[in-house]
Scaffold this active site. Structure first.
Site, PDB file in Angstrom:
ATOM      1  CE  LYS A  42      -2.543  -2.228   3.418  1.00  0.00           C
ATOM      2  NZ  LYS A  42      -3.300  -2.199   4.682  1.00  0.00           N
ATOM      3  N   GLY A  43       2.068   1.186   0.473  1.00  0.00           N
ATOM      4  CA  GLY A  43       2.854   2.381   0.785  1.00  0.00           C
ATOM      5  C   GLY A  43       2.989   3.428  -0.300  1.00  0.00           C
ATOM      6  CD  GLU A  98       9.026  -0.371  -2.503  1.00  0.00           C
ATOM      7  OE1 GLU A  98       8.199   0.252  -1.801  1.00  0.00           O
ATOM      8  OE2 GLU A  98       9.461  -1.486  -2.202  1.00  0.00           O
ATOM      9  CG  ASP A  99       6.701   3.059   0.795  1.00  0.00           C
ATOM     10  OD1 ASP A  99       7.562   2.253   0.391  1.00  0.00           O
ATOM     11  OD2 ASP A  99       6.002   2.842   1.807  1.00  0.00           O
ATOM     12  CG  ASP A 102      14.972   0.904   6.009  1.00  0.00           C
ATOM     13  OD1 ASP A 102      16.154   1.184   6.213  1.00  0.00           O
ATOM     14  OD2 ASP A 102      14.182   0.640   6.944  1.00  0.00           O
ATOM     15  CE  LYS A 130      13.956   5.378   7.080  1.00  0.00           C
ATOM     16  NZ  LYS A 130      13.393   4.476   8.113  1.00  0.00           N
ATOM     17  NE  ARG A 164      -0.779   1.821   4.847  1.00  0.00           N
ATOM     18  CZ  ARG A 164       0.376   1.200   4.635  1.00  0.00           C
ATOM     19  NH1 ARG A 164       1.340   1.824   4.000  1.00  0.00           N
ATOM     20  NH2 ARG A 164       0.568  -0.025   5.070  1.00  0.00           N
TER      21      ARG A 164
HETATM   22  P1  IMP Z   1      13.370  -2.420   3.073  1.00  0.00           P
HETATM   23  O1  IMP Z   1      13.021  -3.782   2.560  1.00  0.00           O
HETATM   24  O2  IMP Z   1      14.150  -2.476   4.365  1.00  0.00           O
HETATM   25  O3  IMP Z   1      14.063  -1.555   2.046  1.00  0.00           O
HETATM   26  O4  IMP Z   1      12.053  -1.729   3.516  1.00  0.00           O
HETATM   27  C1  IMP Z   1      11.146  -1.272   2.644  1.00  0.00           C
HETATM   28  C2  IMP Z   1       9.773  -1.210   3.256  1.00  0.00           C
HETATM   29  O5  IMP Z   1       9.805  -1.018   4.700  1.00  0.00           O
HETATM   30  C3  IMP Z   1       9.083  -0.016   2.689  1.00  0.00           C
HETATM   31  O6  IMP Z   1       8.379  -0.344   1.514  1.00  0.00           O
HETATM   32  C4  IMP Z   1       8.203   0.424   3.833  1.00  0.00           C
HETATM   33  O7  IMP Z   1       6.962  -0.240   3.761  1.00  0.00           O
HETATM   34  C5  IMP Z   1       8.917  -0.003   5.094  1.00  0.00           C
HETATM   35  N1  IMP Z   1       9.680   1.121   5.719  1.00  0.00           N
HETATM   36  C6  IMP Z   1      11.013   1.266   5.792  1.00  0.00           C
HETATM   37  N2  IMP Z   1      11.350   2.398   6.435  1.00  0.00           N
HETATM   38  C7  IMP Z   1      10.184   2.996   6.766  1.00  0.00           C
HETATM   39  C8  IMP Z   1       9.845   4.241   7.444  1.00  0.00           C
HETATM   40  O8  IMP Z   1      10.692   5.044   7.875  1.00  0.00           O
HETATM   41  N3  IMP Z   1       8.521   4.494   7.584  1.00  0.00           N
HETATM   42  C9  IMP Z   1       7.548   3.666   7.124  1.00  0.00           C
HETATM   43  N4  IMP Z   1       7.812   2.519   6.481  1.00  0.00           N
HETATM   44  C10 IMP Z   1       9.116   2.182   6.308  1.00  0.00           C
HETATM   45 MG    MG Z   2       5.048  -0.505   5.167  1.00  0.00          MG
END
Ligand code: IMP
Ligand code: MG
Length: 180
Positions: A42-43, A98-99, A102, A130, A164
């Site tokens: 959903k992000g 993507e939102d 991270d 990030k 959201r």
């Molecule tokens: P990754 O797999 O660690 O890159 O994380 C990606 C997913 O984690 C994103 O699509 C978000 O849904 C969630 N996420 C990571 N950091 C944040 C944040 O600071 N706020 C909200 N959601 C986050």
């Molecule tokens: Mg999320």
């Protein structure tokens, strides 16, 4: 009256300006190509809706729904694809929206899955990145804003499925969580 929530990190005005720039850049880069804009729900819903309308070339829209379960040690195992694409992306130019990127694990997993469908090109666009938190190295071709390692909510991003709908991006701090 709207209750102010958290400390805004990116204002609505800043987002409008940046998304307009991204739309222009994507329109130029994909001119004459067969672009399918794939949103990760959903992000990415809020960013996606604004970005799609800032792109001034004909595109196809599609979405995948992804859930992440928390608390697993193997972070790559937490990503679950709940839905499939409806468009056939073989031979098309796919931009994954993507939102936030991270650790990079979610994006890496999704890019791998989409690559199997043999698109002509495959790129990633994220509203937020990030940079300092990467576990895996993923190339984000289009980044809205680079943000430090803080938990961000709003404009599609959630904390336990809430916030959201905040119209701006805010840092969630411990004080905000007292009512959770
Ligand atoms: P990754 O797999 O660690 O890159 O994380 C990606 C997913 O984690 C994103 O699509 C978000 O849904 C969630 N996420 C990571 N950091 C944040 C944040 O600071 N706020 C909200 N959601 C986050
Ligand atoms: Mg999320």
């Amino acid at each position: 009256m709207e209750r102010m929530f958290g400390k805004p990190v990116v204002t609505q005005e800043q987002m409008r300006t940046r998304i307009r720039e991204l739309g222009k850049q994507i329109s130029a880069d994909y001119a004459g190509k067969d672009l399918v804009l794939v949103g990760v729900l959903k992000g990415a819903y809020a960013f996606y809706a604004d970005l799609a309308r800032a792109i001034r070339i004909p595109i196809r829209v599609d979405f995948i729904v992804v859930t992440t379960s928390e608390g697993r040690t193997n972070r790559s195992a937490k990503v679950k694809l709940v839905t499939e694409l409806t468009e056939n992306i073989r031979g098309k130019d796919v931009l994954l929206v993507e939102d936030i990127v991270d650790s990079g694990l979610t994006a890496q997993r999704l890019l791998k899955t989409l690559a199997k469908k043999k698109p002509r090109s495959l790129n990633l666009c994220a509203l937020l990145s990030k940079q300092d938190c990467r576990i895996v190295d993923v190339h984000v071709e289009y980044v809205g804003f680079k943000v430090p390692n803080q938990y961000i909510v709003g404009y599609g991003l959630d904390y336990r499925q809430k916030y959201r709908n905040l119209p701006y991006l805010a840092v969630l701090d411990k004080k905000d969580l007292q009512n959770e």
